[in-house]
Design an enzyme around this catalytic site. Structure first.
Site, PDB file in Angstrom:
ATOM      1  N   LYS A  23       1.470  -5.804  -8.205  1.00 28.88           N
ATOM      2  CA  LYS A  23       0.342  -4.959  -8.608  1.00 28.88           C
ATOM      3  C   LYS A  23       0.825  -3.677  -9.272  1.00 28.88           C
ATOM      4  CE  LYS A  23      -2.663  -3.494  -5.385  1.00 28.88           C
ATOM      5  NZ  LYS A  23      -3.082  -2.060  -5.451  1.00 28.88           N
ATOM      6  N   SER A 168       5.189   9.972  -2.764  1.00 33.55           N
ATOM      7  CA  SER A 168       4.183   9.232  -3.526  1.00 33.55           C
ATOM      8  C   SER A 168       4.691   8.877  -4.911  1.00 33.55           C
ATOM      9  CB  SER A 168       2.888  10.044  -3.645  1.00 33.55           C
ATOM     10  OG  SER A 168       1.982   9.407  -4.521  1.00 33.55           O
ATOM     11  N   ASP A 316       2.747  -0.250   2.326  1.00 35.67           N
ATOM     12  CA  ASP A 316       1.635  -1.200   2.186  1.00 35.67           C
ATOM     13  C   ASP A 316       1.777  -2.405   3.108  1.00 35.67           C
ATOM     14  OD1 ASP A 316       0.262   0.283   0.290  1.00 35.67           O
ATOM     15  OD2 ASP A 316       1.344  -0.606  -1.388  1.00 35.67           O
TER      16      ASP A 316
END
EC number: 2.5.1.19
Length: 429
Positions: A23, A168, A316
């Protein structure tokens, strides 16, 4: 709503599957293909809802993008040919689209309004908006642009030297993309390494980018040039089946052409540390991102502590790792993962609630959870909270429960893994 009832599974799982394209890389391939001059071909693209949001955004900016199944063709003259969108841009549930596109839109001399669904509208954007404001972009929105919808008046940016206050890759990428549209050198310093797909792909498209230790610098000196991109299988999607094979007795499962970028392989490290049987056959033919076939065999597992610098490498995957931990002997502690509370839902709360409903002994902490194993799971009802990773975790749990698992809504799975239930049926049949 699409409630699903899954019956207990009493057999080993086996076979060979190929998970959908990564993704993160799919998003970035569309972004850089749109910024580059020429024709970019993306193969094994993730045909999921989130990535389609990025395609729709660039189409609204005037880029010609054609898609057929998992192949995307992008024809662009670069950002100089972009047009101001005629309507607000809708990002659905895609946090990646939102944060990365804010970096692009900040550098374009347009007025743009962006918005998302109810879930995305609750996710913080200030971590991206704040450094982009420092570069000269103008934002307006709730809480001074911390939440969607947000309006952007872009262009005339100045370079910045910015140390990431949070771990991040999305913030890092947004600043680097803005740096492509800025005169001078933009520098990002990351105290802890995050996924580096953006840096790898910038190099592939010919950007003037340099990385030294934890410093990444980019300029606008080079016109990006179109190139072909193969998207490896998403290790975050593969993780669900890696865990399935590790916890269902007598199982052996191989996943082909999975991305093995070292900033993403924390799930493999955790499996090995817990005593899992994992082997990798690297694919040397694919040069841009490391890929390979991963084979996992069932084995007895032992609880461990997961925290520190490994967390960005498996953030994740933590919901499915929590399920893994229920089948490990002893206590597993997950810490330093407060970022989970800022995902599609509060994933710490959602995981603890869901697994507790199935009979797990698990408790939440401020920045993680504690799982006590080895615990047989009985089955029960799981609320997904419209979060694809919670829904898929619950589905995998049905492979080891004594009774049915009922998931309130699985429609969110299409965000990252549209064929998930087909692959689940394949390995269990």
């Amino acid at each position: 709503m699409s409630e699903v009832r899954l019956n207990p599974h009493s057999k080993a799982i086996s076979g060979v599957i190929q998970v959908p394209g990564d993704k993160s890389i799919s998003h970035r391939a569309v972004i850089l293909g749109s910024l580059a001059k020429g024709r970019t071909k993306v193969t094994h693209f993730l045909d999921g809802e989130d990535c389609m949001r990025t395609i729709h955004a660039f189409r609204a900016l005037g880029v010609t993008i054609e898609k057929s199944d998992q192949t995307v063709l992008i024809q662009s003259d670069g950002f100089s040919s972009f047009i101001e969108p005629k309507e607000p841009l809708y990002f659905g549930n895609s946090g990646t689209t939102a944060r990365l596109m804010l970096g692009i839109l900040a550098g374009l001399p347009f007025f743009t309004t962006v918005y998302g669904d109810a879930s995305l509208s609750k996710r913080p954007m200030n971590r991206v908006v704040s450094p982009l404001k420092q570069m000269g972009a103008y934002f307006d929105g709730r809480s001074e642009g911390d939440y969607l919808p947000i309006s952007i008046r872009g262009g005339n940016l100045s370079p910045i030297k910015y140390t990431l206050p949070v771990k991040s890759a999305q913030v890092k990428s947004a600043i680097l993309f803005a740096g492509l549209l800025t005169d001078g050198t933009t520098e990002v310093i990351e105290p802890t390494s995050t996924r580096d797909h953006t840096e790898i792909m910038l190099q592939a498209f010919g950007a003037d980018v340099a990385k030294s230790d934890q410093h990444i610098k980019v300029t606008n000196k080079q016109q990006l040039t179109a190139t072909d991109v193969f998207v490896p299988g998403d290790i975050s999607s593969a993780a669900f089946f890696l865990v399935a094979a590790a916890i269902v007795p007598n199982s052996t499962l191989t996943l082909e052409n999975v991305g093995l970028n070292k900033t993403r392989t924390g799930i493999i490290d955790v499996l090995k540390q817990m005593g899992g049987s994992v082997s990798i056959n690297a694919n040397e033919a694919i040069k841009t991102e490391p890929t390979g076939d991963i084979t996992v065999d069932y084995s007895e597992l032992t609880g461990i502590t997961i925290g520190g610098d490994i967390i960005p490498r498996l953030i994740d995957e933590l919901p499915i790792i929590a399920l893994l931990a229920t089948q490990a002997k002893g206590k597993t502690v997950i810490r330093d993962a407060g970022e989970l509370r800022l995902k599609e839902t509060d994933r710490i709360a959602a995981v603890v609630e869901g697994l507790s409903n199935l009979g797990a002994r698990i408790e939440a902490t401020e920045d993680g959870m504690i799982i006590h194993g080895q615990t047989p799971l009985k089955g029960g009802h799981v609320t997904s909270y419209d979060d694809h990773r919670i829904a898929m975790m619950a589905a995998i749990s049905s492979l080891i429960t004594k009774e049915d698992v009922v998931i309130d809504d699985t429609s969110s799975v299409a965000i990252s893994y549209p064929g998930f239930f087909d692959d689940l049926n394949q390995v269990t049949s």
